[in-house]
Design a protein around this motif. Structure first.
Motif: not given
Length: 345
Positions: A211, A243, A247, A275
């Motif tokens: 990420l 992120q 996610s 996340v």
């Protein structure tokens, strides 16, 4: 408060501030970073806040002061967070024939830009992997600009991007890879790759994720002034918002998968974040299941940062987990787990 000395009044004021910040941090895993990007930074320091609450509780208890109840209540409310932060004992390892091992390792491009002075890092990483001999190996920040010999793995999926220095991710397996693919992140050099692996009679899916980075240096000796502090917090806030999008893409992709899943990799965020919670869902965190100690995965001096994870579906029994925080060949430490895919009931 009237009976407190001025020192204790000051201490209690900071205790109250800490309590408020800790409760805010407790709520943040349930709030999307885009709503409160600046506050999301608190999730990175929640372990430190828990430690400070313990210090305050002990401080007041030693004086037999009722102010101790404030931090004691905070700690009791957040007791479930401790398992993500520190494990007092692991599991007794019992090896079975159908076990298999998984390693996740952010190798920082095998030190191609010589961030570390040691010249033998590519060879040292390969030697370490060979010593652990995982059945499945997920590597983030992989590069083909450095020649490494991972010939023990008959099957692999490597996805590279870039022109001058080719960077990307790789999944190596001792079992056949029958399908593979990626999740592309918008406007980002980060991504996710996955491989469907035929493991004996079963097929499992392994994701390797990387990420958005917060781009914060682990060098605590660097001078931090007000302007730099604002820049750091702005970077972190922007990264956490990115992120969140990443996610959600991972969550959507994994939901459509019918195979037992393993998610490995570098989230660049703590286990107290939105996340992490969004990606993990109902999966098991291998560290929480069978780890020990802090499970430190990132080389921050004096701070046990855990930002790399191995998450597994409930179909798997987690038999062992280890973070090799003594192996300094990257800014991340390798992590491994031993798993058993439980038979269908």
């Amino acid at each position: 408060m009237k009976n407190l000395s001025w020192i204790n009044k000051t201490a209690f004021f900071f205790n109250i501030v800490l309590t408020i910040l800790t409760f805010v941090a407790y709520l943040l895993p349930f709030l999307a970073p885009k709503m409160f990007p600046f506050l999301s930074v608190l999730t990175l320091v929640l372990p430190l806040m828990l430690i400070l609450n313990i210090v305050f509780a002990c401080y007041w208890l030693l004086q037999l002061k009722r102010q101790a109840f404030l931090s004691v209540i905070v700690l009791l409310v957040g007791i479930t967070f401790f398992n993500k932060f520190y494990k007092f004992s692991g599991k007794d390892l019992i090896v079975e024939d159908n076990d298999f091992t998984v390693m996740s390792y952010n190798v920082r491009l095998f030190n191609v830009f010589e961030w570390m002075s040691k010249q033998s890092i590519p060879e040292d990483i390969v030697d370490f992997v060979a010593s652990q001999d995982p059945d499945v190996l997920c590597i983030q920040e992989y590069t083909t600009s450095v020649k490494v010999n991972l010939s023990a793995y008959k099957y692999k999926y490597i996805l590279m991007q870039g022109d001058n220095v080719r960077t990307g991710q790789a999944i190596f397996s001792k079992f056949p890879i029958i399908e593979k693919g990626e999740i592309d992140f918008p406007d980002s050099d980060n991504n996710v790759i996955f491989a469907d692996i035929k493991m004996r009679r079963d097929t499992i899916r392994v994701y390797s994720i990387h990420l958005q980075s917060t781009k914060i240096s682990p060098d605590i000796h660097e001078k931090i002034d007000e302007a730099k502090s604002k820049k750091i917090f702005r970077r972190m806030s922007e990264a956490f918002a990115e992120q969140q999008v990443q996610s959600e893409l991972i969550k959507e992709h994994t939901t459509d998968c019918s195979y037992p899943k393993i998610i490995c990799g570098d989230m660049n965020n703590s286990a107290f974040s939105y996340v992490y919670r969004n990606i993990k869902g109902n999966m098991k965190d291998a560290f929480e299941e069978a780890g020990e100690g802090f499970g430190k995965t990132y080389d921050y001096e004096f701070y046990p940062a855990r930002i790399d994870y191995i998450l597994v579906d409930k179909d798997f029994e987690v038999k062992n987990f280890k973070s090799f925080d003594n192996i300094v060949n990257s800014d991340h430490f390798p992590i491994t787990t031993r798993l058993l895919l439980k038979p269908e009931e």
